[in-house]
Design an enzyme around this catalytic site. Structure first.
Site, PDB file in Angstrom:
ATOM      1  N   THR A  58      -4.448   0.313  14.485  1.00 29.71           N
ATOM      2  CA  THR A  58      -3.786  -0.514  14.546  1.00 29.71           C
ATOM      3  C   THR A  58      -3.818  -1.856  13.524  1.00 29.71           C
ATOM      4  O   THR A  58      -3.390  -2.685  14.001  1.00 29.71           O
ATOM      5  CB  THR A  58      -4.706  -1.532  16.416  1.00 29.71           C
ATOM      6  OG1 THR A  58      -5.786  -1.229  15.857  1.00 29.71           O
ATOM      7  CG2 THR A  58      -3.500  -0.529  17.062  1.00 29.71           C
ATOM      8  N   LYS A 108      -7.869  -0.227  22.420  1.00 31.36           N
ATOM      9  CA  LYS A 108      -6.368  -0.366  22.495  1.00 31.36           C
ATOM     10  C   LYS A 108      -5.479   1.060  22.691  1.00 31.36           C
ATOM     11  O   LYS A 108      -4.734   1.392  22.418  1.00 31.36           O
ATOM     12  CB  LYS A 108      -6.077  -0.006  20.784  1.00 31.36           C
ATOM     13  CG  LYS A 108      -6.746  -1.156  20.240  1.00 31.36           C
ATOM     14  CD  LYS A 108      -5.278  -2.996  20.664  1.00 31.36           C
ATOM     15  CE  LYS A 108      -6.391  -3.982  20.283  1.00 31.36           C
ATOM     16  NZ  LYS A 108      -6.171  -4.587  18.285  1.00 31.36           N
ATOM     17  N   ILE A 136     -10.881   5.988   3.221  1.00 30.33           N
ATOM     18  CA  ILE A 136     -10.080   5.629   2.742  1.00 30.33           C
ATOM     19  C   ILE A 136     -11.261   4.152   1.994  1.00 30.33           C
ATOM     20  O   ILE A 136     -10.684   3.737   1.806  1.00 30.33           O
ATOM     21  CB  ILE A 136      -8.553   5.145   3.188  1.00 30.33           C
ATOM     22  CG1 ILE A 136      -7.413   6.316   3.487  1.00 30.33           C
ATOM     23  CG2 ILE A 136      -7.989   4.088   2.151  1.00 30.33           C
ATOM     24  CD1 ILE A 136      -7.992   7.026   2.415  1.00 30.33           C
ATOM     25  N   GLU A 180     -13.323   0.688   1.319  1.00 29.63           N
ATOM     26  CA  GLU A 180     -14.137   0.856   0.518  1.00 29.63           C
ATOM     27  C   GLU A 180     -15.618  -0.025   0.453  1.00 29.63           C
ATOM     28  O   GLU A 180     -15.607  -0.261   1.840  1.00 29.63           O
ATOM     29  CB  GLU A 180     -13.195   0.292  -0.782  1.00 29.63           C
ATOM     30  CG  GLU A 180     -12.838  -0.963  -0.716  1.00 29.63           C
ATOM     31  CD  GLU A 180     -12.182  -1.833  -1.705  1.00 29.63           C
ATOM     32  OE1 GLU A 180     -11.606  -0.868  -2.936  1.00 29.63           O
ATOM     33  OE2 GLU A 180     -10.954  -2.768  -1.427  1.00 29.63           O
ATOM     34  N   TYR A 193      -2.023   7.231 -10.359  1.00 34.24           N
ATOM     35  CA  TYR A 193      -0.293   7.265 -10.067  1.00 34.24           C
ATOM     36  C   TYR A 193      -0.501   7.250 -11.771  1.00 34.24           C
ATOM     37  O   TYR A 193       0.600   7.305 -12.203  1.00 34.24           O
ATOM     38  CB  TYR A 193      -0.684   5.685  -8.975  1.00 34.24           C
ATOM     39  CG  TYR A 193      -0.962   5.800  -8.339  1.00 34.24           C
ATOM     40  CD1 TYR A 193      -1.323   6.952  -7.248  1.00 34.24           C
ATOM     41  CD2 TYR A 193      -1.466   3.648  -7.745  1.00 34.24           C
ATOM     42  CE1 TYR A 193      -2.155   6.264  -6.563  1.00 34.24           C
ATOM     43  CE2 TYR A 193      -2.128   4.136  -6.627  1.00 34.24           C
ATOM     44  CZ  TYR A 193      -2.702   5.321  -5.668  1.00 34.24           C
ATOM     45  OH  TYR A 193      -3.167   5.018  -4.520  1.00 34.24           O
ATOM     46  N   GLU A 241     -14.343   8.949 -15.622  1.00 35.50           N
ATOM     47  CA  GLU A 241     -14.821   8.288 -15.413  1.00 35.50           C
ATOM     48  C   GLU A 241     -16.068   7.796 -16.084  1.00 35.50           C
ATOM     49  O   GLU A 241     -16.367   8.701 -15.658  1.00 35.50           O
ATOM     50  CB  GLU A 241     -14.364   6.603 -14.760  1.00 35.50           C
ATOM     51  CG  GLU A 241     -14.965   6.702 -13.761  1.00 35.50           C
ATOM     52  CD  GLU A 241     -14.186   5.909 -12.494  1.00 35.50           C
ATOM     53  OE1 GLU A 241     -12.609   5.719 -12.936  1.00 35.50           O
ATOM     54  OE2 GLU A 241     -14.660   4.622 -12.035  1.00 35.50           O
ATOM     55  N   HIS A 299     -15.516  -0.443  -9.976  1.00 35.33           N
ATOM     56  CA  HIS A 299     -15.704   0.903  -9.210  1.00 35.33           C
ATOM     57  C   HIS A 299     -17.469   1.188  -9.049  1.00 35.33           C
ATOM     58  O   HIS A 299     -18.296   0.834  -9.854  1.00 35.33           O
ATOM     59  CB  HIS A 299     -15.486   2.770  -9.776  1.00 35.33           C
ATOM     60  CG  HIS A 299     -14.064   2.518  -9.866  1.00 35.33           C
ATOM     61  ND1 HIS A 299     -13.854   3.603 -10.194  1.00 35.33           N
ATOM     62  CD2 HIS A 299     -13.000   2.011  -8.451  1.00 35.33           C
ATOM     63  CE1 HIS A 299     -12.518   3.728  -9.798  1.00 35.33           C
ATOM     64  NE2 HIS A 299     -12.514   2.915  -8.623  1.00 35.33           N
TER      65      HIS A 299
END
Lengths: 377, 284
Positions: free
Chosen positions: B17, B43, B95, B97, B158, B208, B246
């Site tokens: 939500t 909820k 997901i 962070e 991406y 990286e 990061h």
């Protein structure tokens, strides 16, 4: 964020790890009677700066009691590797029988903390690790039961570390305390380098704690220290959720996503440019964040600006509007190169073209372009 | 099904939500992801994009069995949310962070005990193009194919995927493992999955600066992966001691440099692209 030595030692003392008696001053004339609480003919005066190799750089002095005030005033205000000395720790000098290295650090591959022990103290652990791995003992510490093997491990390690068998229990006790400090203070690193064996048992002669920035909400007492380690532009960026790192080149970089911005710096270098900064607007940047990013970049007076956006959750039309709003408010007197593809790209291009700003679709073409434009100023 | 997720994977969304949760639920549904239920404490009874919302994972699963949970809750609440999904037997994508490191360590230790998979935190998620997407990546740039992709970053992935798709190189599965120091599924775990997957013929690894995951991955490739692997490492020109966005992207002392990672790969014959666009030429 890194804690200073005396902050780390305060935490050690509060949690039962022995440190030497000492006090911190930021002015030589405030030593006063504090020195009377310390014993010994000679005392150690240590610059409190967040950098390794202080000793070699002249930041640690062993002096007679009568010379402490002079030593403090010599250090305060001096720079060590670019860090200004604001505080000095004055400590007793230990009679050291033996020094070792001990730390708890994040092990990325094993996904846990690692205990690292070394038979020599006061050393560069990475260097020893590369050159003489046989001097080092490493063990994973996993979860709640991670310390169940620590007594056995210390007993087995005592020979390699060059300690008497009786020291094993004391060492295990210190490691348990370091672990509880790591958990309680959300530390990514708890390092004692060196841990000294003296006539009175072990004492931490140095303290290095790195507190996890992501956990600062649980430790508001450290929040001011975080601010102190940032430059003015970095502080301003933080307020807007912008990740900014100052670099020493002259072409400003704005991008979205840490990996893409890092790649942008590399591509710019590849074509002969030098980045003035790392700036990540984050995911889903607003018009205001984009405008603010340009303002931050202009503060360093760059020779050019390179904007590289791959729109996913970030919308190209918001980015374009931020650029146009900034330019409308404040003329940009240096070349600007924009690369922008992805979500709402057409709309974004239309907004930029309304102000006579063109954009490219390849980051490499765009890097070449900004190097040419900035070079021909 | 390629790696870990496919068109039959049933998913619940924790934090459905919230702003991020509801927005990405819509996009995942549009991509074809089978989202069977959502969870937000307090909820229960609501619905988001037609997906029924429950107060707990247990309640959701009683009505709608699932395989995976994807979590969008704020960092402060992530540990509780992850423990809830893992203890109910779900593999979990994080997901969120800015999650405290010691919370991540606890989550990973808990998942190990439950024999469940964790992807993330601070990651874009996982996608099997043409089948399902458990994440926040823009679905339209992906295309179905036989190249597996593993990456520590989001937008840089991406960037590379878009070029691959434009040149006709499709992807079997793409795993964004996340940019933090400690992540649930790391390069080695992901390489093992792709190594065993029949639909994956070659693998792109996007690394990286920071840590030694890439060096350890190189060792693993040499001993355990017979498929072709190519790599790109971001941060060749990053300065020492500065976190490049990061949490995991920081060179400390001499450890974690791009040079060390590139050498580790090239030593074992894994070609490393110097520019993102060069990856295309190394594939096929």
């Amino acid at each position: 964020m890194n804690l200073k030595e005396y902050q780390g030692k305060d935490i050690f003392r509060d949690n039962g790890i022995s440190v030497l008696a000492g006090f911190v001053v930021s002015r030589a004339d405030s030593i006063g009677s504090k020195i009377n609480s310390l014993s010994g003919e000679e005392l150690v005066v240590k610059a409190q700066v967040l950098t390794g190799g202080r000793g070699k750089a002249g930041g640690i002095k062993i002096v007679k009691r009568s010379r402490v005030q002079d030593a403090v005033s010599e250090l305060i205000g001096k720079d060590i590797k670019g860090f200004r000395i604001k505080e000095v720790l004055v400590e007793e000098k230990a009679a050291v029988l033996k020094e070792i290295y001990v730390s708890l650090a994040v092990n990325r591959v094993e996904k846990c903390l690692s205990l690292i022990l070394c038979m020599e103290g006061g050393i560069d652990i990475e260097e020893i690790s590369a050159k003489s791995p046989e001097k080092i003992i490493k063990a994973p510490i996993r979860g709640k039961d991670g310390l169940s093997h620590i007594d056995a491990l210390c007993k087995d390690s005592i020979g390699v570390l060059g300690l008497e068998p009786g020291a094993a229990v004391k060492l295990a006790d210190i490691i348990r305390k370091m672990h509880s400090i790591a958990v309680r203070y959300d530390a990514e690193l708890v390092e004692i380098n060196p841990l000294a064996l003296t006539g009175h048992g072990f004492a931490a002669l140095d303290a290095k704690l790195v507190i996890d920035d992501n956990a600062l909400f649980r430790h508001p007492e450290f929040a001011s220290g975080k601010e102190e380690s940032l430059t003015d532009i970095e502080k301003e960026a933080n307020k807007f959720g912008i990740q900014y790192v100052e670099l020493d080149g002259d072409i400003a970089i704005i991008g979205n996503g840490a990996g893409l911005v890092m790649a942008t710096l590399d591509v710019l270098h590849h074509y002969g440019g030098k980045p003035a900064n790392f700036l990540d607007v984050g995911g889903g940047a607003s018009v205001e964040v984009m405008e603010k990013s340009l303002e931050l970049c202009m503060m360093k007076k760059p020779r050019g600006i390179f904007i590289n956006i791959f729109g996913g959750i970030t919308r190209c039309d918001f980015i374009a509007q931020g650029i146009v709003d900034f330019v409308g408010r404040k003329a940009i007197d240096v070349p600007l190169a924009v690369r922008m593809i992805g979500t709402n790209e057409q709309e974004g291009r239309r907004i930029l073209e309304g102000k006579g700003i063109s954009s490219l679709s390849s980051m490499e073409e765009c890097a070449k372009k900004i190097v040419e434009l900035a070079g021909s100023l | 099904m390629a790696v870990l997720v496919g068109k039959n994977t049933k998913v619940i969304v924790q934090g459905i939500t919230g702003q991020q949760g509801s927005f990405h639920t819509k996009l995942m549904l549009e991509y074809g992801t089978q989202i069977v239920a959502g969870v937000t404490p307090g909820k229960a009874g609501q619905s988001v994009e037609g997906v029924p919302v429950f107060g707990t994972v247990k309640d959701a699963l009683a009505m709608h069995p699932a395989d995976f949970s994807i979590i969008f809750v704020p960092a402060k609440f992530l540990k509780d949310a992850a423990f809830e999904s893992l203890s109910n037997g779900l593999d979990t994508v994080l997901i969120t962070e800015n999650v405290p490191l010691h919370d991540v360590l606890s989550i990973i230790e808990f998942a190990r005990g439950k024999k469940r998979l964790v992807i993330g935190p601070n990651c874009p998620g996982i996608i099997t193009p043409g089948e399902t997407k458990l994440g926040i990546m823009p679905g339209h740039i992906f295309s179905k194919g036989n190249t597996g992709v593993i990456s520590r970053s989001g937008t840089l992935t991406y960037e590379i995927i878009e070029q691959m798709t434009r040149k006709g190189i499709g992807q079997s599965t793409v795993i964004g493992i996340g940019g933090d120091q400690i992540v649930g599924t790391n390069f080695i775990d992901a390489l093992a999955y792709f190594g065993k997957d029949d639909e994956t013929r070659e693998i792109v690894l996007i690394g990286e600066i920071g840590g030694d995951q890439e060096e350890r991955a190189a060792e693993f490739i040499q001993n355990h992966v017979s498929k072709k692997v190519v790599a790109y490492i971001a941060g060749v020109h990053a300065p020492k001691g500065k976190r490049m966005g990061h949490a995991g992207a920081i060179i400390t002392g001499n450890a974690g440099t791009a040079e060390s990672k590139i050498n580790a790969f090239e030593r074992i014959g894994v070609k490393v692209a110097r520019l993102p666009s060069e990856i295309i030429g190394l594939l096929g």
